[in-house]
Design a protein around this motif. Structure first.
Motif, mmCIF file in Angstrom:
data_model
loop_
_atom_site.group_PDB
_atom_site.id
_atom_site.type_symbol
_atom_site.label_atom_id
_atom_site.label_comp_id
_atom_site.label_asym_id
_atom_site.label_seq_id
_atom_site.Cartn_x
_atom_site.Cartn_y
_atom_site.Cartn_z
ATOM 1 N N ASP A 56 24.083 -16.511 89.208
ATOM 2 C CA ASP A 56 22.815 -15.794 89.100
ATOM 3 C C ASP A 56 22.835 -14.944 87.823
ATOM 4 N N ASN A 57 21.692 -14.396 87.476
ATOM 5 C CA ASN A 57 21.572 -13.631 86.222
ATOM 6 C C ASN A 57 22.487 -12.417 86.191
ATOM 7 N N ARG A 58 22.655 -11.740 87.330
ATOM 8 C CA ARG A 58 23.527 -10.558 87.391
ATOM 9 C C ARG A 58 24.955 -10.909 86.987
ATOM 10 N N ARG A 59 25.454 -12.024 87.484
ATOM 11 C CA ARG A 59 26.834 -12.406 87.165
ATOM 12 C C ARG A 59 26.965 -12.774 85.692
ATOM 13 N N ILE A 60 25.971 -13.451 85.157
ATOM 14 C CA ILE A 60 25.998 -13.806 83.734
ATOM 15 C C ILE A 60 26.006 -12.542 82.881
ATOM 16 N N ILE A 61 25.158 -11.589 83.216
ATOM 17 C CA ILE A 61 25.094 -10.324 82.469
ATOM 18 C C ILE A 61 26.423 -9.594 82.551
ATOM 19 N N ARG A 62 27.005 -9.554 83.728
ATOM 20 C CA ARG A 62 28.301 -8.892 83.905
ATOM 21 C C ARG A 62 29.381 -9.553 83.035
ATOM 22 N N GLN A 63 29.389 -10.882 83.013
ATOM 23 C CA GLN A 63 30.363 -11.610 82.194
ATOM 24 C C GLN A 63 30.156 -11.316 80.704
ATOM 25 N N LEU A 64 28.906 -11.256 80.276
ATOM 26 C CA LEU A 64 28.612 -10.987 78.864
ATOM 27 C C LEU A 64 28.977 -9.556 78.473
ATOM 28 N N MET A 65 28.773 -8.624 79.388
ATOM 29 C CA MET A 65 29.153 -7.238 79.116
ATOM 30 C C MET A 65 30.678 -7.131 78.990
ATOM 31 N N GLN A 66 31.407 -7.834 79.853
ATOM 32 C CA GLN A 66 32.864 -7.835 79.770
ATOM 33 C C GLN A 66 33.335 -8.512 78.479
ATOM 34 N N LEU A 67 32.665 -9.577 78.095
ATOM 35 C CA LEU A 67 33.004 -10.265 76.845
ATOM 36 C C LEU A 67 32.823 -9.331 75.661
ATOM 37 N N GLY A 68 31.706 -8.627 75.617
ATOM 38 C CA GLY A 68 31.469 -7.681 74.528
ATOM 39 C C GLY A 68 32.526 -6.602 74.470
ATOM 40 N N GLU A 69 32.907 -6.094 75.625
ATOM 41 C CA GLU A 69 33.930 -5.057 75.684
ATOM 42 C C GLU A 69 35.285 -5.593 75.206
#
Length: 123
Positions: A56-69
């Motif tokens: 879902d979109n929430r999980r994708i956003i969470r993964q992208l935020m972790q990637l950026g970090e």
């Protein structure tokens, strides 16, 4: 001693400073762009996993935020756009992200990037 020896030393010093400044800037800037390319490659990987696993979109956003970090980029939730293609197993992801670097003299420069991917079930 002649006065030309002093002029030659000064000319060599000026020449070396003209070489050192671009060398230093390259040393500080090139790694940022290399990490940007790695971020984009990881974005493609996340898009592919999200499509195949039905995230879902929430999980994708969470993964992208972790990637950026993990890549030392600033990624804000509002700068992530996810579009799903109706009737097709595809996800389009657009991410705007940045990194601030400090240079000598207190000069701050903000590198701003945008990466996008269209992930289908097969890629």
């Amino acid at each position: 001693m002649s006065k030309e020896t002093g002029k030659t030393k000064l000319a060599v010093l000026i020449f070396l400073s003209f070489l050192a400044i671009p060398g230093y800037l390259s040393y500080r800037i090139i790694p940022v762009y290399l990490e940007k390319d790695a971020f984009h490659d990881d974005l493609i990987t996340i898009g592919g996993r999200a499509t195949r696993s039905g995230w879902d979109n929430r999980r994708i956003i969470r993964q992208l935020m972790q990637l950026g970090e993990s890549r030392n980029f600033t990624v804000k939730e509002r700068d992530i756009r996810i579009q799903r293609i109706r009737g097709r197993p595809e996800i389009a992801i657009v991410v705007n992200y940045s990194r601030t670097e400090e240079f000598p003299g207190g000069y701050l420069y903000v590198f701003q990037f945008s990466s996008s991917t269209l992930s289908s079930y097969w890629f």
